[in-house]
Every structure is written in C-alpha cells, then in structure tokens.
Design a protein around this motif. Structure first.
Motif, PDB file in Angstrom:
ATOM      1  N   ARG A  58      -3.637   0.060   6.373  1.00 44.61           N
ATOM      2  CA  ARG A  58      -3.277   0.855   5.337  1.00 44.61           C
ATOM      3  C   ARG A  58      -1.826   0.407   4.831  1.00 44.61           C
ATOM      4  NH1 ARG A  58      -4.818   3.239   9.770  1.00 44.61           N
ATOM      5  NH2 ARG A  58      -3.009   4.461  10.000  1.00 44.61           N
ATOM      6  N   TYR A  59      -1.816  -0.114   3.517  1.00 45.84           N
ATOM      7  CA  TYR A  59      -0.292  -0.359   2.770  1.00 45.84           C
ATOM      8  C   TYR A  59       0.230   0.903   2.386  1.00 45.84           C
ATOM      9  CZ  TYR A  59      -1.567  -5.139   3.769  1.00 45.84           C
ATOM     10  OH  TYR A  59      -2.057  -6.119   4.315  1.00 45.84           O
ATOM     11  N   ASN A  63       5.697  -0.606  -3.388  1.00 42.41           N
ATOM     12  CA  ASN A  63       5.262  -1.946  -3.689  1.00 42.41           C
ATOM     13  C   ASN A  63       4.309  -2.314  -2.515  1.00 42.41           C
ATOM     14  OD1 ASN A  63       6.341  -2.135  -6.198  1.00 42.41           O
ATOM     15  ND2 ASN A  63       8.631  -2.289  -4.835  1.00 42.41           N
ATOM     16  N   SER A  64       3.651  -1.554  -1.680  1.00 46.38           N
ATOM     17  CA  SER A  64       2.904  -1.867  -0.681  1.00 46.38           C
ATOM     18  C   SER A  64       3.966  -2.598   0.538  1.00 46.38           C
ATOM     19  CB  SER A  64       1.716  -2.729  -0.827  1.00 46.38           C
ATOM     20  OG  SER A  64       0.910  -1.899  -1.578  1.00 46.38           O
ATOM     21  N   GLN A  65       5.176  -2.212   0.537  1.00 40.65           N
ATOM     22  CA  GLN A  65       6.126  -3.017   1.459  1.00 40.65           C
ATOM     23  C   GLN A  65       5.930  -2.607   2.845  1.00 40.65           C
ATOM     24  OE1 GLN A  65       7.205  -0.657  -0.869  1.00 40.65           O
ATOM     25  NE2 GLN A  65       8.898   0.182  -0.171  1.00 40.65           N
ATOM     26  N   ALA A  67       3.323  -1.166   6.113  1.00 38.60           N
ATOM     27  CA  ALA A  67       1.879  -0.965   6.665  1.00 38.60           C
ATOM     28  C   ALA A  67       1.808  -0.100   7.784  1.00 38.60           C
ATOM     29  CB  ALA A  67       1.279  -2.695   6.953  1.00 38.60           C
ATOM     30  N   GLN A  87       4.493  -7.427   3.135  1.00 38.97           N
ATOM     31  CA  GLN A  87       4.086  -8.546   2.130  1.00 38.97           C
ATOM     32  C   GLN A  87       4.263  -9.998   2.715  1.00 38.97           C
ATOM     33  OE1 GLN A  87       1.934  -8.022  -0.473  1.00 38.97           O
ATOM     34  NE2 GLN A  87       1.926  -5.920   0.400  1.00 38.97           N
TER      35      GLN A  87
END
Length: 123
Positions: A58-59, A63-65, A67, A87
């Motif tokens: 799951r991010y 900015n999905s930095q 996890a 990322q």
C-alpha cells in the motif's frame, strides 16, 4: 550485537545480525527498546533479511512516497514501513522475493503493541 557484512557483486550492506521474519516478535522489540535512547553514538540495531516474500503493498503520502507492506514467511508475517523512498524502490517492491535491511519497532495503537519493521534498504 555483532556486526556482519553481507556482500554481493554490487554493494556491501552492514547489519548487526541476519534474522528471519519468524524471529520478529514483541519480546524482541521490547528487548531492543531497552537499548534506547538511540542516536549518533548509539544507532538503532539494523537487521538483514534475505529471500523475503512481500505482499499487500500500500502506498501512502501525497506523492506515494511511503509504502507499507507485509513481509511473509511460512509461519507468520510482519508489517513493514518504507518512508520517503517508495518511488526509488518501486521495481524492488514488484519482485517475488527481496533482501532488506530494517530496524525492529514496537508500535502501540489503541493500547495494543505490535511489531513492525522500518526499512532502511532493499534489493
């Protein structure tokens, strides 16, 4: 703890000990907490895990930095958190098995303690 060095053709990783996922438990996390406070002269112990299966990625973050994922073994699992590098490791997170360097943390939520791994490096 003793320091071991894991070396492959591309780089060397320094860790305090190699562990397997099934060795991670609340007793270990509490024992490690007793070594605190951690800082420059007393770094948090880092453990090396090899051939770890991961799942349930799951991010997180704007900015999905970050996890969060599960490290799986035949007789258990532990939640892992990767801060600020998701990322950078997106290709690694899509591998079937990975090696990782992580510290063990005891997290409390609603009065209950659970272990999690804070990822420092993966390959």
């Amino acid at each position: 703890m003793r320091e071991i060095e894991i070396e492959d053709a591309s780089e060397m990783i320094k860790s305090d000990l190699a562990l397997s996922i099934n060795q991670i438990n609340i007793d270990l996390a509490k024992a490690l907490e007793s070594l605190a406070p951690f800082g420059h002269k007393n770094p948090k112990p880092a453990f090396y895990f090899t051939n770890v299966r991961i799942g349930n990625i799951r991010y997180m973050g704007e900015n999905s930095q970050h996890a969060r994922f599960d490290a799986l073994s035949s007789d258990g699992s532990v939640t892992c958190v990767l801060f600020n590098k998701a990322q950078d490791y997106i290709d690694v997170l899509n591998k079937e098995k990975i090696d990782m360097l992580a510290s063990v943390e005891l997290q409390y939520w609603n009065g209950r303690g659970r272990t999690q791994l804070i990822i420092e490096e993966m390959r």
